[in-house]
Design a protein around this motif. Structure first.
Motif, PDB file in Angstrom:
ATOM      1  N   UNK A 188      -1.557   1.765   7.322  1.00  0.00           N
ATOM      2  CA  UNK A 188      -0.698   1.164   6.256  1.00  0.00           C
ATOM      3  C   UNK A 188      -1.512  -0.445   5.929  1.00  0.00           C
ATOM      4  N   UNK A 230      -4.129   0.531   3.269  1.00  0.00           N
ATOM      5  CA  UNK A 230      -3.315   1.011   2.195  1.00  0.00           C
ATOM      6  C   UNK A 230      -3.106  -0.359   1.364  1.00  0.00           C
ATOM      7  N   UNK A 231      -2.409  -1.404   1.973  1.00  0.00           N
ATOM      8  CA  UNK A 231      -1.937  -2.437   1.339  1.00  0.00           C
ATOM      9  C   UNK A 231      -3.096  -3.621   1.060  1.00  0.00           C
ATOM     10  N   UNK A 288      -5.275   2.818  -3.802  1.00  0.00           N
ATOM     11  CA  UNK A 288      -4.760   3.914  -2.851  1.00  0.00           C
ATOM     12  C   UNK A 288      -3.306   4.391  -2.835  1.00  0.00           C
ATOM     13  N   UNK A 289      -2.506   3.594  -3.509  1.00  0.00           N
ATOM     14  CA  UNK A 289      -1.141   3.857  -3.605  1.00  0.00           C
ATOM     15  C   UNK A 289      -0.794   4.973  -4.718  1.00  0.00           C
ATOM     16  N   UNK A 290      -1.891   5.132  -5.619  1.00  0.00           N
ATOM     17  CA  UNK A 290      -1.485   6.238  -6.654  1.00  0.00           C
ATOM     18  C   UNK A 290      -1.919   7.455  -6.045  1.00  0.00           C
TER      19      UNK A 290
END
Lengths: 166, 131
Positions: free
Chosen positions: B102, B105-106, B129-131
């Protein structure tokens, strides 16, 4: 151990909870997008050569988990409930085939609670009572069918107590 | 439908009377009479519970004599205990890994280092990475 584990009285379940330092939407993605799930599922040293996720009720999650020693475990789950970004329910599926020895039917429910920049994660693992019901039929104990499956908490306690005594 | 041994064990354990019987047997072998004593239950009803426990392999019964003694068999319980432990460990391990992922990802996108060839227009866009 960073995961808090409890077995509440009165229900055939295991509950695990944990708080993540990430907003709920991010945790949701990490749990429902195959390319993310493949990155963490199984833990350190494990990899996921196959991870296909169709996140909708009735959709299938196909996964192959590779252990650090190189053994592959194929798993297949079906989503029961999908409420973005707060609730995800899935269970094992065998497509009507007999479960493998040692395989248990478990219904997993993950709920994500928004805590600002953090997310409270909770997993409730419910042991599928279908197998229990089938077993009850087989043994001819129709009365126990209505009782459903009992609290796992007591089961765990009994197992622990008996193991200690023997 | 055939039921795997673990499910059978969990089913046998799903009843409070059967759990109490197992707990009692953990302190030593006993007869049906001994086991029925604490309950307001007929011997036949207790026998039914014992039958379930015996079918599942959680207890064994001696063959000699009229009052067969019941003996606790720990192996199926060990299987349940091991399964629960595995389940717990699997999630704890996975969630440790997830917590770290996580963060990845952030992480804000890093500025790209200039490539030797090509202009800015040719640079591949960093994937969100959030797409």
């Amino acid at each position: 151990m960073n995961t808090h584990i409890e077995s509440p009285a009165g229900e055939p379940i295991i509950v695990m909870s944990r708080t993540f330092d990430a907003p709920r939407e991010v945790v949701w993605l990490a749990f429902t997008d195959a390319k993310h799930v493949a990155k963490w599922y199984g833990g350190f040293g494990f990899s996921s050569p196959v991870c296909e996720i169709d996140v909708r009720p009735g959709g299938i999650w196909r996964h192959v988990m590779r252990t650090p020693s190189g053994a592959d475990y194929a798993m297949e789950f079906v989503y029961v409930e999908v409420v973005r970004p707060e609730k995800l329910v899935w269970k094992n599926t065998t497509h009507g085939k007999e479960p493998r020895p040692g395989q248990l039917n478990v219904v997993n429910t993950v709920t994500l609670e928004d805590a600002g920049k953090r997310t409270k994660w909770k997993l409730v693992a419910l042991f599928d009572s279908v197998a229990d019901r089938d077993q009850a039929m087989k043994n001819g104990f129709s009365t126990v069918i209505t009782q459903g499956c009992e609290k796992l908490n007591d089961t765990v306690k009994t197992v622990a107590a008996v193991m200690e005594a023997t | 439908m055939a039921v795997d041994p673990l499910s059978s064990t969990l089913f046998a354990l799903s009843d409070p009377t059967r759990r109490a019987i197992l707990a009692r047997l953990a302190s030593g072998d006993a007869t049906v009479m001994d086991l029925a004593a604490p309950y307001d239950m007929s011997l036949a009803a207790v026998s039914k519970h014992l039958k379930v426990l015996e079918t599942t392999g959680l207890i064994s019964r001696s063959k000699e004599a009229q009052w067969r003694r019941c003996h606790l068999e720990a192996a199926p319980l060990r299987a349940v205990s091991a399964w629960l432990e595995d389940y717990r460990r699997f999630w704890d391990r996975s969630l440790d890994s997830l917590a770290e992922y996580l963060d990845v990802m952030q992480r804000p996108p890093r500025p790209r280092t200039k490539k030797r060839h090509g202009s800015a227009a040719h640079r591949t866009k960093r994937k969100d990475p959030l797409r």
